[in-house]
Design a protein around this motif. Structure first.
Motif, PDB file in Angstrom:
ATOM      1  N   ARG A  95       0.826  -1.204   0.000  1.00 15.77           N
ATOM      2  CA  ARG A  95       0.000   0.000   0.000  1.00 15.77           C
ATOM      3  C   ARG A  95       0.864   1.259   0.000  1.00 15.77           C
ATOM      4  O   ARG A  95       0.603   2.217  -0.737  1.00 15.77           O
ATOM      5  N   GLU A  96       1.905   1.243   0.840  1.00 16.74           N
ATOM      6  CA  GLU A  96       2.792   2.411   0.890  1.00 16.74           C
ATOM      7  C   GLU A  96       3.523   2.597  -0.439  1.00 16.74           C
ATOM      8  O   GLU A  96       3.639   3.727  -0.939  1.00 16.74           O
ATOM      9  N   ALA A  97       4.013   1.476  -0.998  1.00 14.98           N
ATOM     10  CA  ALA A  97       4.703   1.570  -2.287  1.00 14.98           C
ATOM     11  C   ALA A  97       3.742   1.997  -3.388  1.00 14.98           C
ATOM     12  O   ALA A  97       4.104   2.751  -4.293  1.00 14.98           O
TER      13      ALA A  97
ATOM     14  N   ARG B  22       1.975   8.458  -6.985  1.00 16.29           N
ATOM     15  CA  ARG B  22       2.421   9.847  -7.025  1.00 16.29           C
ATOM     16  C   ARG B  22       3.412  10.062  -8.165  1.00 16.29           C
ATOM     17  O   ARG B  22       3.335  11.052  -8.912  1.00 16.29           O
ATOM     18  N   GLN B  23       4.355   9.138  -8.278  1.00 16.38           N
ATOM     19  CA  GLN B  23       5.339   9.268  -9.352  1.00 16.38           C
ATOM     20  C   GLN B  23       4.687   9.125 -10.720  1.00 16.38           C
ATOM     21  O   GLN B  23       5.058   9.813 -11.683  1.00 16.38           O
ATOM     22  N   ARG B  24       3.723   8.192 -10.824  1.00  8.43           N
ATOM     23  CA  ARG B  24       3.029   8.026 -12.102  1.00  8.43           C
ATOM     24  C   ARG B  24       2.291   9.294 -12.498  1.00  8.43           C
ATOM     25  O   ARG B  24       2.349   9.739 -13.644  1.00  8.43           O
ATOM     26  N   MET B  25       1.598   9.881 -11.532  1.00 10.54           N
ATOM     27  CA  MET B  25       0.864  11.104 -11.828  1.00 10.54           C
ATOM     28  C   MET B  25       1.819  12.226 -12.232  1.00 10.54           C
ATOM     29  O   MET B  25       1.527  13.018 -13.142  1.00 10.54           O
ATOM     30  N   ALA B  26       2.979  12.300 -11.556  1.00 14.29           N
ATOM     31  CA  ALA B  26       3.953  13.328 -11.926  1.00 14.29           C
ATOM     32  C   ALA B  26       4.438  13.125 -13.352  1.00 14.29           C
ATOM     33  O   ALA B  26       4.564  14.089 -14.133  1.00 14.29           O
ATOM     34  N   ARG B  27       4.708  11.850 -13.717  1.00 17.13           N
ATOM     35  CA  ARG B  27       5.148  11.577 -15.096  1.00 17.13           C
ATOM     36  C   ARG B  27       4.041  11.888 -16.100  1.00 17.13           C
ATOM     37  O   ARG B  27       4.298  12.448 -17.167  1.00 17.13           O
ATOM     38  N   GLU B  28       2.810  11.482 -15.746  1.00 18.89           N
ATOM     39  CA  GLU B  28       1.708  11.719 -16.668  1.00 18.89           C
ATOM     40  C   GLU B  28       1.457  13.207 -16.859  1.00 18.89           C
ATOM     41  O   GLU B  28       1.185  13.667 -17.971  1.00 18.89           O
ATOM     42  N   ILE B  29       1.551  13.980 -15.772  1.00 20.77           N
ATOM     43  CA  ILE B  29       1.366  15.427 -15.892  1.00 20.77           C
ATOM     44  C   ILE B  29       2.449  16.024 -16.787  1.00 20.77           C
ATOM     45  O   ILE B  29       2.194  16.885 -17.635  1.00 20.77           O
ATOM     46  N   HIS B  30       3.683  15.518 -16.590  1.00 18.95           N
ATOM     47  CA  HIS B  30       4.778  16.017 -17.434  1.00 18.95           C
ATOM     48  C   HIS B  30       4.553  15.653 -18.889  1.00 18.95           C
ATOM     49  O   HIS B  30       4.770  16.464 -19.795  1.00 18.95           O
TER      50      HIS B  30
ATOM     51  N   GLU C 113      15.029  25.104 -17.536  1.00 16.03           N
ATOM     52  CA  GLU C 113      13.939  24.429 -16.840  1.00 16.03           C
ATOM     53  C   GLU C 113      14.262  22.951 -16.692  1.00 16.03           C
ATOM     54  O   GLU C 113      14.801  22.313 -17.584  1.00 16.03           O
ATOM     55  N   GLY C 114      13.901  22.413 -15.551  1.00 15.85           N
ATOM     56  CA  GLY C 114      14.109  20.991 -15.345  1.00 15.85           C
ATOM     57  C   GLY C 114      12.889  20.200 -15.758  1.00 15.85           C
ATOM     58  O   GLY C 114      11.858  20.738 -16.103  1.00 15.85           O
ATOM     59  N   GLY C 115      12.980  18.911 -15.709  1.00 11.09           N
ATOM     60  CA  GLY C 115      11.848  18.040 -16.041  1.00 11.09           C
ATOM     61  C   GLY C 115      12.228  16.608 -15.838  1.00 11.09           C
ATOM     62  O   GLY C 115      13.356  16.284 -15.494  1.00 11.09           O
ATOM     63  N   TYR C 116      11.261  15.710 -16.066  1.00  9.92           N
ATOM     64  CA  TYR C 116      11.540  14.281 -15.916  1.00  9.92           C
ATOM     65  C   TYR C 116      12.386  13.775 -17.073  1.00  9.92           C
ATOM     66  O   TYR C 116      13.317  13.023 -16.895  1.00  9.92           O
ATOM     67  N   GLY C 117      12.064  14.184 -18.316  1.00 15.59           N
ATOM     68  CA  GLY C 117      12.871  13.837 -19.462  1.00 15.59           C
ATOM     69  C   GLY C 117      13.156  12.359 -19.586  1.00 15.59           C
ATOM     70  O   GLY C 117      12.335  11.500 -19.278  1.00 15.59           O
ATOM     71  N   LEU C 118      14.382  12.071 -20.066  1.00 16.53           N
ATOM     72  CA  LEU C 118      14.776  10.683 -20.289  1.00 16.53           C
ATOM     73  C   LEU C 118      14.892   9.907 -18.984  1.00 16.53           C
ATOM     74  O   LEU C 118      14.719   8.692 -18.963  1.00 16.53           O
ATOM     75  N   HIS C 119      15.222  10.600 -17.908  1.00 16.26           N
ATOM     76  CA  HIS C 119      15.277   9.921 -16.609  1.00 16.26           C
ATOM     77  C   HIS C 119      13.905   9.354 -16.245  1.00 16.26           C
ATOM     78  O   HIS C 119      13.782   8.224 -15.768  1.00 16.26           O
ATOM     79  N   GLY C 120      12.862  10.137 -16.481  1.00 14.72           N
ATOM     80  CA  GLY C 120      11.518   9.644 -16.215  1.00 14.72           C
ATOM     81  C   GLY C 120      11.145   8.486 -17.119  1.00 14.72           C
ATOM     82  O   GLY C 120      10.482   7.535 -16.697  1.00 14.72           O
ATOM     83  N   LEU C 121      11.578   8.549 -18.392  1.00 16.41           N
ATOM     84  CA  LEU C 121      11.295   7.443 -19.310  1.00 16.41           C
ATOM     85  C   LEU C 121      12.003   6.169 -18.872  1.00 16.41           C
ATOM     86  O   LEU C 121      11.462   5.068 -18.990  1.00 16.41           O
ATOM     87  N   ARG C 122      13.239   6.326 -18.387  1.00 14.37           N
ATOM     88  CA  ARG C 122      13.954   5.141 -17.926  1.00 14.37           C
ATOM     89  C   ARG C 122      13.219   4.483 -16.758  1.00 14.37           C
ATOM     90  O   ARG C 122      13.106   3.252 -16.683  1.00 14.37           O
ATOM     91  N   ARG C 123      12.703   5.272 -15.856  1.00 12.72           N
ATOM     92  CA  ARG C 123      11.948   4.712 -14.731  1.00 12.72           C
ATOM     93  C   ARG C 123      10.670   4.055 -15.229  1.00 12.72           C
ATOM     94  O   ARG C 123      10.254   3.008 -14.711  1.00 12.72           O
ATOM     95  N   ARG C 124      10.036   4.644 -16.242  1.00 18.90           N
ATOM     96  CA  ARG C 124       8.834   4.031 -16.792  1.00 18.90           C
ATOM     97  C   ARG C 124       9.156   2.677 -17.420  1.00 18.90           C
ATOM     98  O   ARG C 124       8.424   1.700 -17.263  1.00 18.90           O
TER      99      ARG C 124
END
Length: 417
Positions: A201-203, A209-217, A373-384
């Motif tokens: 549940r915690e994970a 939260r991380q998914r929503m952040a990526r989706e918003i980005h 400006e920062g962002g998730y970019g390729l780092h976010g894609l790698r996590r996905r």
């Protein structure tokens, strides 16, 4: 030396409660019958029998009825007890034959207290006493044959059934231990399960939260950035009404697409493009819209036999294409882009190559942001991609363009790889 006996001192049940007092009970019955029997020489019998009965009772009480739990299952103490008791039973039978009532307890205790080989010998010794002492040693061939047959038959039959009973008791005891062990394991697993549920549940909350952040980005942030770009271009194109209106229409289109994509993201559904087409077609349509918006030619190729993949995998590859094209528009200054999706036997790969300015690849693999400006970019894609067991690699050289490769397992919908 230890032995595996049919019953243990801590075995529950009526059988143990019945066996524990049985020797003393049989000794008491035989003693009463001996003392009340009006035979010649009864008075002399009392003089010799009573002391033997007292000694036998004390021995049985100490070594069997009240025995130490540490002795249970140990051959040494139990073999000593059985041997001494048989000697005492034989002495009592020499005083009066009725004490065979007590001697028969040897049949019961043999397989209860001793390992199989000693139990069989104990049964044979008990059978010899019962058949020879009360009637005396046979003095004719007929009586010898009858006695021998009786001893052999008793020993074999009681030994057979005793051995079967002991094996059954051993298996019952083993099952009891296994049940107790399984009960403990189940209790431990229940505790671990509850702990894992809490951790899951915690994970899940953190992952959501991380998914929503990526989706918003991937949706709102990119859409707003595109709208701002088109509005700025429209301002610059005010002297040219046609061009000004074209940029405004592009901004309106981006606003509608971003709103629809944001709604889909909040609902945790796949991109709307994948609802209407397979992955290669969705990427092709994405590239066409991007080319029209950015005025950069793009080419999309598909090799191999396209198969429907798990939704999570198709979404991940689509987001790679989407984010990479967004990065190219922001940073690359490319004149053309090529996207290739390859369906191999157990892997699906997406390659995106541009001929832009390139950059020096660092451990983060993200191109430097021109606007700071920062962002998730390729780092976010790698996590996905990590979530679908995929990998992402970036190759780039200043002045020679950039190549992005995403590789995922070819897991089809329905679970077939």
């Amino acid at each position: 030396m230890t032995s595996t006996t049919g019953t243990t001192g801590d075995e529950p049940g009526d059988l143990r409660r019945f066996l524990t007092p049985l020797p003393l009970a049989l000794l008491g019955v035989a003693t009463v019958l001996c003392l009340v029997q009006p035979e010649e020489g009864a008075a002399n019998a009392r003089v010799t029998v009573v002391p033997l009965v007292v000694v036998t009772a004390a021995w049985t009480l100490a070594m069997y009825t009240l025995r130490s739990p540490a002795w249970t299952g140990r051959t040494g103490p139990m073999l000593t007890y059985v041997a001494v008791q048989q000697v005492l039973a034989a002495l009592l039978m020499t005083r009066h034959p009725i004490f065979f009532v007590f001697a028969v307890i040897g049949f019961v205790q043999a397989y209860d207290l001793l390992p199989r080989q000693w139990a069989f010998l104990s049964v044979g010794a008990t059978s010899l006493m019962i058949n020879l002492i009360p009637g005396g040693v046979p003095d004719t061939s007929k009586r010898i044959a009858i006695a021998a047959a009786s001893v052999c038959l008793q020993t074999c039959l009681i030994g057979l059934f005793g051995n079967v009973s002991q094996r059954f008791n051993e298996r019952s005891e083993e099952r009891r231990r296994l049940v107790a062990k399984l009960t403990a394991v189940i209790a431990e697993n229940n505790g671990l399960h509850a702990q894992l549920l809490t951790q899951a549940r915690e994970a899940g909350i953190q992952d959501e939260r991380q998914r929503m952040a990526r989706e918003i980005h991937d949706t709102i942030a990119q859409g707003l950035a595109g709208i701002i770009t088109q509005l700025q271009a429209a301002d610059r194109a005010r002297p040219q009404p046609d061009r000004h209106e074209w940029h405004l229409e592009q901004a309106r289109t981006l606003a509608r697409e971003s709103l629809a994509a944001a709604r889909r993201s909040v609902a945790a559904l796949q991109p709307v493009e994948l609802d209407e087409a397979h992955l290669p077609s969705a990427i092709h349509d994405l590239a066409q819209r991007w080319s029209a918006r950015e005025s950069v030619p793009s080419c999309v190729e598909a090799t191999g036999d396209p198969v429907p993949l798990l939704t999570e995998i198709e979404v991940a590859l689509f987001r790679v294409a989407q984010e990479t094209l967004a990065n190219i528009a922001k940073h690359a200054g490319a004149s053309k882009v090529r996207l290739t999706i390859s369906y191999l036997e157990d892997t699906v790969m997406l390659d995106v190559h541009d001929d832009g300015v390139g950059f020096t690849v660092t451990e983060h693999d993200d191109p430097p942001a021109a606007d700071g400006e920062g962002g998730y970019g390729l780092h976010g894609l790698r996590r996905r991609l990590d979530r679908v067991l995929g990998t992402l690699t970036v190759e780039s050289t200043p002045g020679a363009g950039t190549a992005v490769n995403a590789s995922v397992p070819a897991i089809r919908r329905g679970g077939d790889a």
